[in-house]
Scaffold this motif. Structure first.
Motif, PDB file in Angstrom:
ATOM      1  N   PHE A  48       0.593  -1.129  -0.203  1.00  0.00           N
ATOM      2  CA  PHE A  48       0.386  -0.053   0.017  1.00  0.00           C
ATOM      3  C   PHE A  48       1.038   1.299  -0.103  1.00  0.00           C
ATOM      4  N   PRO A  49       1.742   1.302   0.635  1.00  0.00           N
ATOM      5  CA  PRO A  49       2.759   2.678   0.882  1.00  0.00           C
ATOM      6  C   PRO A  49       3.007   3.122  -1.049  1.00  0.00           C
ATOM      7  N   MET A  50       3.442   1.935  -1.220  1.00  0.00           N
ATOM      8  CA  MET A  50       3.808   2.601  -2.639  1.00  0.00           C
ATOM      9  C   MET A  50       2.909   2.514  -3.737  1.00  0.00           C
ATOM     10  N   ALA A  51       1.879   2.903  -3.386  1.00  0.00           N
ATOM     11  CA  ALA A  51       0.749   3.150  -4.210  1.00  0.00           C
ATOM     12  C   ALA A  51       0.552   4.933  -4.513  1.00  0.00           C
ATOM     13  N   GLN A  52       1.117   6.365  -4.101  1.00  0.00           N
ATOM     14  CA  GLN A  52       1.354   7.378  -4.350  1.00  0.00           C
ATOM     15  C   GLN A  52       2.522   7.232  -5.175  1.00  0.00           C
ATOM     16  N   GLY A  53       3.076   6.517  -5.646  1.00  0.00           N
ATOM     17  CA  GLY A  53       4.330   6.887  -6.634  1.00  0.00           C
ATOM     18  C   GLY A  53       3.359   6.318  -8.238  1.00  0.00           C
ATOM     19  N   PHE A  54       2.421   5.915  -8.305  1.00  0.00           N
ATOM     20  CA  PHE A  54       2.344   5.254  -9.090  1.00  0.00           C
ATOM     21  C   PHE A  54       0.672   5.867  -9.129  1.00  0.00           C
ATOM     22  N   THR A  55      -0.174   6.923  -8.705  1.00  0.00           N
ATOM     23  CA  THR A  55      -1.011   7.379  -8.520  1.00  0.00           C
ATOM     24  C   THR A  55      -0.252   8.882  -8.785  1.00  0.00           C
ATOM     25  N   ASP A  56       0.574   9.513  -8.477  1.00  0.00           N
ATOM     26  CA  ASP A  56       1.729  10.803  -8.789  1.00  0.00           C
ATOM     27  C   ASP A  56       1.841  10.662 -10.258  1.00  0.00           C
ATOM     28  N   ALA A  57       1.785   9.054 -10.751  1.00  0.00           N
ATOM     29  CA  ALA A  57       2.750   9.408 -12.505  1.00  0.00           C
ATOM     30  C   ALA A  57       1.137   9.153 -13.139  1.00  0.00           C
ATOM     31  N   CYS A  61      -4.204   2.716  -9.203  1.00  0.00           N
ATOM     32  CA  CYS A  61      -3.255   1.522  -8.785  1.00  0.00           C
ATOM     33  C   CYS A  61      -4.709   0.078  -7.926  1.00  0.00           C
ATOM     34  N   LEU A  62      -4.033  -1.160  -8.546  1.00  0.00           N
ATOM     35  CA  LEU A  62      -4.622  -2.135  -7.351  1.00  0.00           C
ATOM     36  C   LEU A  62      -3.820  -2.514  -7.126  1.00  0.00           C
ATOM     37  N   ILE A  63      -4.111  -3.251  -5.877  1.00  0.00           N
ATOM     38  CA  ILE A  63      -2.701  -4.256  -4.904  1.00  0.00           C
ATOM     39  C   ILE A  63      -4.459  -4.946  -4.123  1.00  0.00           C
ATOM     40  N   TYR A  64      -3.697  -6.444  -3.930  1.00  0.00           N
ATOM     41  CA  TYR A  64      -5.050  -7.090  -3.190  1.00  0.00           C
ATOM     42  C   TYR A  64      -4.330  -8.380  -3.332  1.00  0.00           C
ATOM     43  N   ASP A  65      -5.003  -8.874  -1.884  1.00  0.00           N
ATOM     44  CA  ASP A  65      -4.382 -10.171  -1.292  1.00  0.00           C
ATOM     45  C   ASP A  65      -3.953 -11.271  -2.417  1.00  0.00           C
ATOM     46  N   SER A 278      15.892  -2.921   0.205  1.00  0.00           N
ATOM     47  CA  SER A 278      16.221  -1.625   1.473  1.00  0.00           C
ATOM     48  C   SER A 278      16.625  -0.200   0.592  1.00  0.00           C
ATOM     49  N   LYS A 279      18.358  -0.482   0.135  1.00  0.00           N
ATOM     50  CA  LYS A 279      18.392   0.879  -0.023  1.00  0.00           C
ATOM     51  C   LYS A 279      17.541   2.367  -0.884  1.00  0.00           C
ATOM     52  N   HIS A 280      17.020   1.308  -2.268  1.00  0.00           N
ATOM     53  CA  HIS A 280      17.087   1.719  -3.215  1.00  0.00           C
ATOM     54  C   HIS A 280      15.009   1.915  -4.006  1.00  0.00           C
ATOM     55  N   LEU A 281      14.185   0.892  -2.908  1.00  0.00           N
ATOM     56  CA  LEU A 281      12.737   0.822  -2.971  1.00  0.00           C
ATOM     57  C   LEU A 281      12.310   2.815  -3.741  1.00  0.00           C
ATOM     58  N   PRO A 282      12.308   3.485  -3.451  1.00  0.00           N
ATOM     59  CA  PRO A 282      11.594   4.417  -3.292  1.00  0.00           C
ATOM     60  C   PRO A 282      11.738   5.604  -5.223  1.00  0.00           C
ATOM     61  N   GLU A 283      12.769   5.118  -4.638  1.00  0.00           N
ATOM     62  CA  GLU A 283      13.926   5.463  -6.792  1.00  0.00           C
ATOM     63  C   GLU A 283      13.648   4.140  -7.384  1.00  0.00           C
ATOM     64  N   ILE A 284      13.384   3.141  -6.658  1.00  0.00           N
ATOM     65  CA  ILE A 284      12.867   1.994  -7.779  1.00  0.00           C
ATOM     66  C   ILE A 284      11.547   2.255  -8.005  1.00  0.00           C
ATOM     67  N   VAL A 285      10.711   2.453  -7.266  1.00  0.00           N
ATOM     68  CA  VAL A 285       9.292   2.566  -7.004  1.00  0.00           C
ATOM     69  C   VAL A 285       8.800   4.174  -8.494  1.00  0.00           C
ATOM     70  N   SER A 286       9.246   5.299  -7.560  1.00  0.00           N
ATOM     71  CA  SER A 286       9.711   5.782  -8.841  1.00  0.00           C
ATOM     72  C   SER A 286       9.870   6.135 -10.825  1.00  0.00           C
ATOM     73  N   ARG A 287      10.982   5.566 -10.139  1.00  0.00           N
ATOM     74  CA  ARG A 287      11.322   5.085 -11.680  1.00  0.00           C
ATOM     75  C   ARG A 287      10.224   4.387 -12.527  1.00  0.00           C
ATOM     76  N   SER A 288      10.082   3.061 -12.016  1.00  0.00           N
ATOM     77  CA  SER A 288       9.743   2.085 -12.828  1.00  0.00           C
ATOM     78  C   SER A 288       7.605   2.694 -13.059  1.00  0.00           C
ATOM     79  N   ALA A 289       7.386   3.514 -12.106  1.00  0.00           N
ATOM     80  CA  ALA A 289       5.865   3.924 -11.938  1.00  0.00           C
ATOM     81  C   ALA A 289       5.664   4.545 -13.052  1.00  0.00           C
ATOM     82  N   GLY A 290       7.068   6.027 -13.197  1.00  0.00           N
ATOM     83  CA  GLY A 290       7.152   6.491 -14.236  1.00  0.00           C
ATOM     84  C   GLY A 290       7.009   5.914 -16.188  1.00  0.00           C
ATOM     85  N   TRP A 291       7.761   5.184 -16.015  1.00  0.00           N
ATOM     86  CA  TRP A 291       8.183   4.614 -16.576  1.00  0.00           C
ATOM     87  C   TRP A 291       6.027   3.452 -17.457  1.00  0.00           C
ATOM     88  N   LEU A 292       5.918   3.129 -16.677  1.00  0.00           N
ATOM     89  CA  LEU A 292       4.598   3.017 -16.689  1.00  0.00           C
ATOM     90  C   LEU A 292       3.576   3.857 -17.281  1.00  0.00           C
TER      91      LEU A 292
END
Length: 298
Positions: A48-57, A61-65, A278-292
């Protein structure tokens, strides 16, 4: 801030539960959507905390169990079956195409680890997938056997048919720890220090997290060979790897990536599987959400 909606999807044999996030101010506009999946054992709450990276793009964004986990239905609890998860994902895609607020022609998949493998396989089989992002995917289930010492793997192999017999008799499914430090007589799936740190910081303590998987999960993981489907992936692909990954061997993912048709892009971060998260997750989320976002808006 994103607009959040709790959602349920009826699929054969279960109800899946999760949350749909939409960019603020997007009411009435059909949006491109990204379906996000975490790694083995990671509940929807951990994503769930990653969702805003996608809505900002500009994406919904759908996340389910997955079934048998988190807040979704299914027995036995903590069974992870990648092939079944992919079948369920295709049903979820169908549900999304029936929503007025989702653009059925712009559905993307995004996944970490086993979620990345699921995304690759589903993109190979379902032409409704318009773009796919796969992070550190284990593209060969057989490689998961290398995570265990030879002696421990032999013990687990012996447990699998015993557990099948026990479940047929109506007994509770046997389980093993998902993350932890190895102890005599107590096998564990993942024991690397980077993984333990990642789980402690991002997943441990979430109400829907359970630090175990069924023994039968191993059987299902070992049979999944996503790399056999490389040539069938026609949607644009972004693959992100950890250069020194031994949990999901990077060399196997590179070999699969080489066989996927264009258009495609490969990005590598230096380090191990959980280390780059652990080291790069915010960057990875932002980068991949932007690409998507850019890919789905074309």
């Amino acid at each position: 801030m994103p607009i959040e909606e709790d959602v349920e999807f009826a699929v054969p044999g279960a109800t899946l539960r999760g949350r749909l996030f939409r960019p603020g101010g997007s009411a009435g506009t059909p949006l491109p959507v990204a379906v996000l999946q975490g790694g083995l054992g990671g509940p929807a709450e951990s994503v769930f905390p990653m969702a805003q990276g996608f809505t900002d793009a500009g994406l919904a964004c759908l996340i389910y169990d997955h079934r048998c986990t988190g807040y979704s239905d299914g027995e036995p609890r903590q069974l992870f079956d990648p092939w079944q998860q992919c079948r369920d994902l295709r049903h979820v895609i169908t549900h999304l195409t029936l929503r007025d607020d989702i653009d059925a022609g712009r559905i993307g998949l995004w996944g970490i680890s086993i979620g990345g493998a699921n995304s690759l396989f589903t993109a190979a089989m379902d032409r409704r997938v318009a773009a796919v992002v796969s992070l550190i995917p284990p593209v060969s289930g057989w490689s998961a056997r290398k995570l265990q010492p030879t002696g421990t793997m032999a013990e687990l192999d012996a447990l699998i048919p015993d557990d099948r017999q026990a479940q047929l008799r109506g007994e509770t499914a046997a389980t093993l720890r998902l993350h932890g430090r190895p102890e005599p007589g107590r096998p564990v799936m993942f024991s690397d220090e980077e993984g333990l740190e990642f789980v402690e910081n991002m997943i441990q303590g979430l109400p829907s997290f359970s630090n175990e998987i069924t023994v039968s999960t191993l059987d299902h993981l070992f049979e999944m060979e996503v790399r056999a489907y490389a040539e069938r992936i026609t949607a644009p692909l972004l693959m992100i790897l950890a250069s020194k990954d031994t949990v999901a061997p990077a060399e196997e993912a590179r070999e699969m990536f080489a066989r996927v048709p264009e258009p495609k892009e490969l990005i590598e971060y230096e380090g191990q599987h959980y280390e780059i998260l652990s080291k790069h997750l915010p960057e990875i989320v932002s980068r991949s959400a932007g690409w998507l976002g850019r890919t789905l808006k074309r």
